[in-house]
Design a protein around this motif. Sequence first.
Motif, PDB file in Angstrom:
ATOM      1  N   ASN A  85       2.085  -2.669  50.269  1.00 25.24           N
ATOM      2  CA  ASN A  85       1.774  -1.264  50.531  1.00 25.24           C
ATOM      3  C   ASN A  85       1.151  -0.597  49.308  1.00 25.24           C
ATOM      4  O   ASN A  85       0.209   0.195  49.444  1.00 25.24           O
ATOM      5  CB  ASN A  85       3.027  -0.518  50.975  1.00 25.24           C
ATOM      6  CG  ASN A  85       3.535  -0.983  52.319  1.00 25.24           C
ATOM      7  OD1 ASN A  85       2.799  -1.553  53.117  1.00 25.24           O
ATOM      8  ND2 ASN A  85       4.808  -0.757  52.581  1.00 25.24           N
ATOM      9  N   LYS A  86       1.653  -0.911  48.128  1.00 26.76           N
ATOM     10  CA  LYS A  86       1.109  -0.328  46.902  1.00 26.76           C
ATOM     11  C   LYS A  86      -0.348  -0.740  46.709  1.00 26.76           C
ATOM     12  O   LYS A  86      -1.196   0.083  46.345  1.00 26.76           O
ATOM     13  CB  LYS A  86       1.941  -0.739  45.696  1.00 26.76           C
ATOM     14  CG  LYS A  86       1.517  -0.071  44.421  1.00 26.76           C
ATOM     15  CD  LYS A  86       2.453  -0.401  43.277  1.00 26.76           C
ATOM     16  CE  LYS A  86       2.105   0.505  42.149  1.00 26.76           C
ATOM     17  NZ  LYS A  86       1.933   0.013  40.905  1.00 26.76           N
ATOM     18  N   ASP A  87      -0.658  -2.016  46.953  1.00 27.04           N
ATOM     19  CA  ASP A  87      -2.044  -2.485  46.853  1.00 27.04           C
ATOM     20  C   ASP A  87      -2.955  -1.717  47.810  1.00 27.04           C
ATOM     21  O   ASP A  87      -4.075  -1.334  47.445  1.00 27.04           O
ATOM     22  CB  ASP A  87      -2.139  -3.981  47.165  1.00 27.04           C
ATOM     23  CG  ASP A  87      -1.581  -4.866  46.064  1.00 27.04           C
ATOM     24  OD1 ASP A  87      -1.319  -4.360  44.950  1.00 27.04           O
ATOM     25  OD2 ASP A  87      -1.394  -6.070  46.327  1.00 27.04           O
ATOM     26  N   LEU A  88      -2.480  -1.492  49.034  1.00 27.55           N
ATOM     27  CA  LEU A  88      -3.292  -0.748  50.011  1.00 27.55           C
ATOM     28  C   LEU A  88      -3.451   0.711  49.599  1.00 27.55           C
ATOM     29  O   LEU A  88      -4.519   1.303  49.785  1.00 27.55           O
ATOM     30  CB  LEU A  88      -2.678  -0.848  51.405  1.00 27.55           C
ATOM     31  CG  LEU A  88      -2.778  -2.210  52.080  1.00 27.55           C
ATOM     32  CD1 LEU A  88      -1.995  -2.224  53.378  1.00 27.55           C
ATOM     33  CD2 LEU A  88      -4.239  -2.587  52.319  1.00 27.55           C
ATOM     34  N   GLU A  89      -2.400   1.302  49.044  1.00 26.81           N
ATOM     35  CA  GLU A  89      -2.507   2.680  48.543  1.00 26.81           C
ATOM     36  C   GLU A  89      -3.534   2.757  47.423  1.00 26.81           C
ATOM     37  O   GLU A  89      -4.392   3.647  47.418  1.00 26.81           O
ATOM     38  CB  GLU A  89      -1.155   3.166  48.013  1.00 26.81           C
ATOM     39  CG  GLU A  89      -0.173   3.573  49.076  1.00 26.81           C
ATOM     40  CD  GLU A  89       1.110   4.087  48.455  1.00 26.81           C
ATOM     41  OE1 GLU A  89       1.072   5.156  47.810  1.00 26.81           O
ATOM     42  OE2 GLU A  89       2.145   3.406  48.613  1.00 26.81           O
ATOM     43  N   GLU A  90      -3.433   1.839  46.464  1.00 32.40           N
ATOM     44  CA  GLU A  90      -4.336   1.853  45.313  1.00 32.40           C
ATOM     45  C   GLU A  90      -5.782   1.611  45.704  1.00 32.40           C
ATOM     46  O   GLU A  90      -6.697   2.148  45.078  1.00 32.40           O
ATOM     47  CB  GLU A  90      -3.869   0.838  44.268  1.00 32.40           C
ATOM     48  CG  GLU A  90      -2.590   1.274  43.577  1.00 32.40           C
ATOM     49  CD  GLU A  90      -2.017   0.228  42.634  1.00 32.40           C
ATOM     50  OE1 GLU A  90      -2.545  -0.909  42.582  1.00 32.40           O
ATOM     51  OE2 GLU A  90      -1.021   0.557  41.954  1.00 32.40           O
ATOM     52  N   SER A  91      -6.017   0.828  46.759  1.00 29.76           N
ATOM     53  CA  SER A  91      -7.390   0.582  47.208  1.00 29.76           C
ATOM     54  C   SER A  91      -7.928   1.753  48.025  1.00 29.76           C
ATOM     55  O   SER A  91      -9.118   1.797  48.335  1.00 29.76           O
ATOM     56  CB  SER A  91      -7.454  -0.700  48.047  1.00 29.76           C
ATOM     57  OG  SER A  91      -6.853  -0.504  49.325  1.00 29.76           O
ATOM     58  N   GLY A  92      -7.031   2.690  48.397  1.00 33.74           N
ATOM     59  CA  GLY A  92      -7.440   3.827  49.212  1.00 33.74           C
ATOM     60  C   GLY A  92      -7.530   3.503  50.692  1.00 33.74           C
ATOM     61  O   GLY A  92      -8.007   4.318  51.483  1.00 33.74           O
ATOM     62  N   GLU A  93      -7.052   2.322  51.105  1.00 34.30           N
ATOM     63  CA  GLU A  93      -7.176   1.906  52.503  1.00 34.30           C
ATOM     64  C   GLU A  93      -5.966   2.269  53.353  1.00 34.30           C
ATOM     65  O   GLU A  93      -6.058   2.285  54.576  1.00 34.30           O
ATOM     66  CB  GLU A  93      -7.405   0.394  52.571  1.00 34.30           C
ATOM     67  CG  GLU A  93      -8.737  -0.021  51.955  1.00 34.30           C
ATOM     68  CD  GLU A  93      -8.892  -1.523  51.823  1.00 34.30           C
ATOM     69  OE1 GLU A  93      -9.901  -2.045  52.318  1.00 34.30           O
ATOM     70  OE2 GLU A  93      -8.003  -2.165  51.215  1.00 34.30           O
ATOM     71  N   LEU A  94      -4.825   2.563  52.742  1.00 32.68           N
ATOM     72  CA  LEU A  94      -3.625   2.865  53.514  1.00 32.68           C
ATOM     73  C   LEU A  94      -3.637   4.310  53.995  1.00 32.68           C
ATOM     74  O   LEU A  94      -3.769   5.233  53.202  1.00 32.68           O
ATOM     75  CB  LEU A  94      -2.358   2.620  52.676  1.00 32.68           C
ATOM     76  CG  LEU A  94      -1.040   2.857  53.408  1.00 32.68           C
ATOM     77  CD1 LEU A  94      -0.870   1.886  54.565  1.00 32.68           C
ATOM     78  CD2 LEU A  94       0.133   2.738  52.437  1.00 32.68           C
ATOM     79  N   VAL A  95      -3.512   4.490  55.292  1.00 33.28           N
ATOM     80  CA  VAL A  95      -3.393   5.821  55.883  1.00 33.28           C
ATOM     81  C   VAL A  95      -1.918   6.108  56.143  1.00 33.28           C
ATOM     82  O   VAL A  95      -1.400   7.155  55.781  1.00 33.28           O
ATOM     83  CB  VAL A  95      -4.210   5.932  57.193  1.00 33.28           C
ATOM     84  CG1 VAL A  95      -3.977   7.270  57.872  1.00 33.28           C
ATOM     85  CG2 VAL A  95      -5.691   5.701  56.918  1.00 33.28           C
ATOM     86  N   GLU A  96      -1.224   5.149  56.758  1.00 38.30           N
ATOM     87  CA  GLU A  96       0.191   5.322  57.084  1.00 38.30           C
ATOM     88  C   GLU A  96       0.796   3.956  57.359  1.00 38.30           C
ATOM     89  O   GLU A  96       0.120   3.053  57.835  1.00 38.30           O
ATOM     90  CB  GLU A  96       0.356   6.203  58.325  1.00 38.30           C
ATOM     91  CG  GLU A  96       1.782   6.411  58.731  1.00 38.30           C
ATOM     92  CD  GLU A  96       1.951   7.282  59.969  1.00 38.30           C
ATOM     93  OE1 GLU A  96       3.090   7.403  60.412  1.00 38.30           O
ATOM     94  OE2 GLU A  96       0.962   7.816  60.489  1.00 38.30           O
ATOM     95  N   THR A  97       2.071   3.822  57.072  1.00 40.73           N
ATOM     96  CA  THR A  97       2.816   2.621  57.437  1.00 40.73           C
ATOM     97  C   THR A  97       4.250   3.001  57.754  1.00 40.73           C
ATOM     98  O   THR A  97       4.794   3.930  57.149  1.00 40.73           O
ATOM     99  CB  THR A  97       2.770   1.535  56.348  1.00 40.73           C
ATOM    100  OG1 THR A  97       3.421   0.361  56.837  1.00 40.73           O
ATOM    101  CG2 THR A  97       3.416   1.991  55.057  1.00 40.73           C
ATOM    102  N   ARG A  98       4.843   2.313  58.695  1.00 40.36           N
ATOM    103  CA  ARG A  98       6.233   2.552  59.067  1.00 40.36           C
ATOM    104  C   ARG A  98       6.839   1.257  59.578  1.00 40.36           C
ATOM    105  O   ARG A  98       6.200   0.485  60.283  1.00 40.36           O
ATOM    106  CB  ARG A  98       6.362   3.572  60.201  1.00 40.36           C
ATOM    107  CG  ARG A  98       5.815   4.927  59.899  1.00 40.36           C
ATOM    108  CD  ARG A  98       6.813   5.768  59.170  1.00 40.36           C
ATOM    109  NE  ARG A  98       6.264   7.110  59.075  1.00 40.36           N
ATOM    110  CZ  ARG A  98       6.337   7.847  57.996  1.00 40.36           C
ATOM    111  NH1 ARG A  98       6.961   7.407  56.938  1.00 40.36           N
ATOM    112  NH2 ARG A  98       5.819   9.037  57.973  1.00 40.36           N
TER     113      ARG A  98
END
Length: 135
Positions: free
Chosen positions: A40-53
Amino acid sequence: MILTYGSQQDYDGMAGQASGQPAWSAQDFAAMGAFMEAFNKDLEESGELVETRGLAAPVHTRRIGSHNGTPVVTDGPYAETQEVLAGYWIVECDSFDRATEIAARLGDCPAPDHVAARAYADIRPIAESHAEMDL
């Protein structure tokens, strides 16, 4: 949207309860948690994460149906259900192929062998309008 699946049996195993399959060890569960945090951190840092649950165990599910026009509520889990949605990620990325690459990384998530052997993820585009439904 990247979707992952599990079963009540999987949730029981993660909670340390034997349920026809070996229970997860504390180390198994910690390794999975560490992987998911890093993923999740990698996706946040790449700017690709919108939401996860992650979703609660199927035993906490309530299904709403209809019988002769009357709402019918059934509490889970459901004996006929072998798998349920366990969690999801909404990613905003350049292409369907990139979403597939992201989802493929979930195959590296540590898990007991009997869990990893049947793990998979679905990748589905989110339709923003009726025109995008591609029926």
